[in-house]
Scaffold this motif. Structure first.
Motif, mmCIF file in Angstrom:
data_model
loop_
_atom_site.group_PDB
_atom_site.id
_atom_site.type_symbol
_atom_site.label_atom_id
_atom_site.label_comp_id
_atom_site.label_asym_id
_atom_site.label_seq_id
_atom_site.Cartn_x
_atom_site.Cartn_y
_atom_site.Cartn_z
ATOM 1 N N ALA A 49 48.032 34.889 45.280
ATOM 2 C CA ALA A 49 48.155 36.070 44.762
ATOM 3 C C ALA A 49 49.671 36.695 45.011
ATOM 4 N N ILE A 50 49.859 37.352 43.816
ATOM 5 C CA ILE A 50 51.298 37.715 43.791
ATOM 6 C C ILE A 50 51.190 39.446 44.122
ATOM 7 N N THR A 51 51.816 39.909 44.880
ATOM 8 C CA THR A 51 51.811 41.210 45.337
ATOM 9 C C THR A 51 53.283 41.790 45.061
ATOM 10 N N ILE A 52 53.196 42.914 44.082
ATOM 11 C CA ILE A 52 54.464 43.400 43.891
ATOM 12 C C ILE A 52 54.525 44.756 44.145
ATOM 13 N N ALA A 68 45.996 26.201 38.673
ATOM 14 C CA ALA A 68 45.845 27.050 39.885
ATOM 15 C C ALA A 68 45.675 28.448 39.144
ATOM 16 N N ARG A 69 44.772 29.324 40.108
ATOM 17 C CA ARG A 69 44.332 30.667 39.578
ATOM 18 C C ARG A 69 45.409 31.471 40.175
ATOM 19 N N LEU A 70 45.946 32.335 39.477
ATOM 20 C CA LEU A 70 47.006 33.234 39.907
ATOM 21 C C LEU A 70 46.606 34.840 39.846
ATOM 22 N N SER A 71 46.531 35.642 40.673
ATOM 23 C CA SER A 71 46.260 37.175 40.373
ATOM 24 C C SER A 71 47.639 37.788 40.689
ATOM 25 N N ILE A 72 47.642 38.834 39.706
ATOM 26 C CA ILE A 72 48.989 39.759 39.791
ATOM 27 C C ILE A 72 48.335 41.206 39.670
ATOM 28 N N GLU A 73 49.073 42.248 40.039
ATOM 29 C CA GLU A 73 48.752 43.443 39.853
ATOM 30 C C GLU A 73 49.180 44.127 38.561
ATOM 31 N N GLU A 128 46.401 29.857 35.333
ATOM 32 C CA GLU A 128 45.310 30.794 34.766
ATOM 33 C C GLU A 128 45.687 32.196 35.558
ATOM 34 N N ILE A 129 46.474 33.191 34.715
ATOM 35 C CA ILE A 129 46.722 34.415 35.258
ATOM 36 C C ILE A 129 45.462 35.370 35.321
ATOM 37 N N VAL A 130 45.267 35.978 36.365
ATOM 38 C CA VAL A 130 44.198 37.020 36.260
ATOM 39 C C VAL A 130 44.646 38.396 37.043
ATOM 40 N N THR A 131 43.954 39.478 36.471
ATOM 41 C CA THR A 131 44.363 40.724 37.115
ATOM 42 C C THR A 131 43.778 40.850 38.558
ATOM 43 N N SER A 132 44.546 41.268 39.518
ATOM 44 C CA SER A 132 44.093 41.497 40.828
ATOM 45 C C SER A 132 42.867 42.403 40.881
ATOM 46 N N SER A 133 42.020 41.949 41.659
ATOM 47 C CA SER A 133 40.715 42.802 41.643
ATOM 48 C C SER A 133 40.622 44.289 42.334
ATOM 49 N N GLY A 134 42.020 44.549 43.137
ATOM 50 C CA GLY A 134 42.164 45.654 43.781
ATOM 51 C C GLY A 134 41.656 45.604 45.235
ATOM 52 N N ILE A 135 41.443 44.462 45.579
ATOM 53 C CA ILE A 135 40.644 44.324 47.130
ATOM 54 C C ILE A 135 41.823 44.753 48.097
ATOM 55 N N LEU A 136 42.851 44.319 47.774
ATOM 56 C CA LEU A 136 44.231 45.008 48.753
ATOM 57 C C LEU A 136 44.207 46.226 48.946
#
Length: 400
Positions: free
Chosen positions: A25-28, A120-125, A145-153
């Motif tokens: 997960a990439i957190t910006i 690999a599966r990569l999430s971004i905000e 595979e880029i997916v949108t962060s689920s907002g769990i953080l």
């Protein structure tokens, strides 16, 4: 002492990533970066989400996270994360054989060295990024595979832990005392809006410095008691400006004054919301009716601040009272938001999140008119019973 357990926050996030099947997960988001690492710096500026001065945290399902910062922030990042098992890499703004210019090159190498598969599966905000910030990510991670962060953080941030609750209670006390300092200045008379705000600001800075010196380790001098936001304060003909910062206007003896501390940083950078309107004259009958309607909307909303309430329904109930009172044209914003490092949930139409115990929120039904303003902004802790008021100032217009 206020000691945040960043390692526990990271582990909890990694557990969530495993459940979601996300490899990295990439957190910006500046607020999320701070929540996970304690590092803040200048990261609230837009350029810090774009390649030139990108700041981000890369969190794997397991293992050591990576904090990427521009070289200008490296020393600060090292100090802020000194006790954390976290890797720090920096990038530069010029060509050099030793340091990369492209921060995404650093992230690609980290993912590869961490055993990330080619798919690999990569999430971004994604919702928080501009196209200018997002396009380089697409280009850098072509094939993943880029997916949108689920907002769990963000949902983790919604529910405050014991340390945060103590801190936010202290923030509420500080907002109340800061308001009283400014109220006393107004009572003394012959002052400009900015004079009043500066007295409150000085009080705030002194209190924040004391908190840092007595309630944190402070061995690396990471936290500053001086925040970067301006105080909102309007009077007389400026009352229709919902986001009016304190000006050089002299406050007249019969003015109505609005004090709004919603963007003033409080203890250790945590924010709350608080505002009151002060009148130095009796209200006329029309103003009394307006004020009564706003008070009614406030009471309706407060009665709904409990676990299970849908935030959009709270906003609708508040707005309905104001509209039925003929004040719909003077509503300028939603009725509130959760608070902490930054706003997490906005209490507005279309937001279907429900309140939970140990959320802390700012609630602010308000109307703004030429020459008149009526609003009550308070911060509450959501409990299993009635909400706990953290900004302990009378919930009404202050008459002097």
């Amino acid at each position: 002492m206020f000691n945040f357990d960043y390692e526990a926050r990271i582990r909890r996030y990694q557990d969530a990533l495993r459940e979601e099947g996300v490899d990295f997960a990439i957190t910006i988001s500046a607020a999320n970066v701070r929540y996970l690492t304690g590092f803040w710096g200048y990261a609230t500026r837009a350029e810090y989400s774009e390649p030139g001065r990108l700041t981000c945290v890369v969190v794997p399902q397991k293992g050591t996270p990576l904090l990427v910062v521009p070289k200008i922030e490296r020393s600060f990042a090292q100090a802020a994360t000194r006790h954390l098992p976290i890797e720090i890499r920096h990038h530069v703004e010029w060509t050099t054989p030793d340091d990369p210019m492209d921060p995404w090159e650093i992230v690609r190498n980290y993912i590869r060295k961490s055993g990330g598969a080619p798919n690999a599966r990569l999430s971004i905000e994604r919702p928080q990024l501009t196209e200018r910030a997002y396009i380089p990510i697409q280009e850098a991670f072509d094939g993943l595979e880029i997916v949108t962060s689920s907002g769990i953080l963000e949902r983790h941030r919604d529910i405050k832990d014991e340390v945060e609750l103590r801190l936010l209670k202290g923030c509420g006390d500080l907002a109340s005392s800061m308001f009283n300092v400014e109220l006393d200045a107004i009572k003394r008379g012959r002052c400009r809006e900015c004079d009043v705000a500066m007295l409150g600001w000085q009080h705030n800075v002194i209190a924040c410095a004391e908190c840092i010196e007595t309630s944190t380790d402070n061995d690396e001098y990471v936290d500053s008691p001086i925040g970067m936001s301006a105080q909102l304060l309007t009077s007389g003909p400026r009352l229709s400006r919902a986001h009016g910062t304190a000006s050089t206007r002299f406050i007249e003896p019969t003015d109505i004054i609005a004090i709004d501390l919603c963007r003033v940083p409080f203890l250790l950078g945590y924010r709350i919301g608080f505002g009151r309107v002060i009148s130095q004259r009796p209200l006329n009958s029309t103003e009394q009716d307006i004020n009564a309607t706003v008070k009614k909307s406030y009471e309706v909303g407060v009665s709904m601040l409990r676990p299970g309430s849908v935030v959009s329904e709270i906003d609708a109930a508040v707005r309905n009272v104001l509209q039925e009172g003929g004040l719909g044209d003077y509503i300028m914003h939603r009725c509130g938001r959760t608070t902490g490092i930054e706003s997490e949930i906005r209490m507005q139409e279309g937001v279907q999140r429900t309140l939970e115990a140990d959320m802390v929120l700012s609630f602010e039904p308000s109307i703004y008119m030429d020459g008149f303003q009526s609003r009550i902004e308070s911060t509450f802790k959501v409990t299993s019973d009635v909400p706990e008021l953290l900004t302990r100032v009378p919930e009404q217009m202050i008459m002097i």
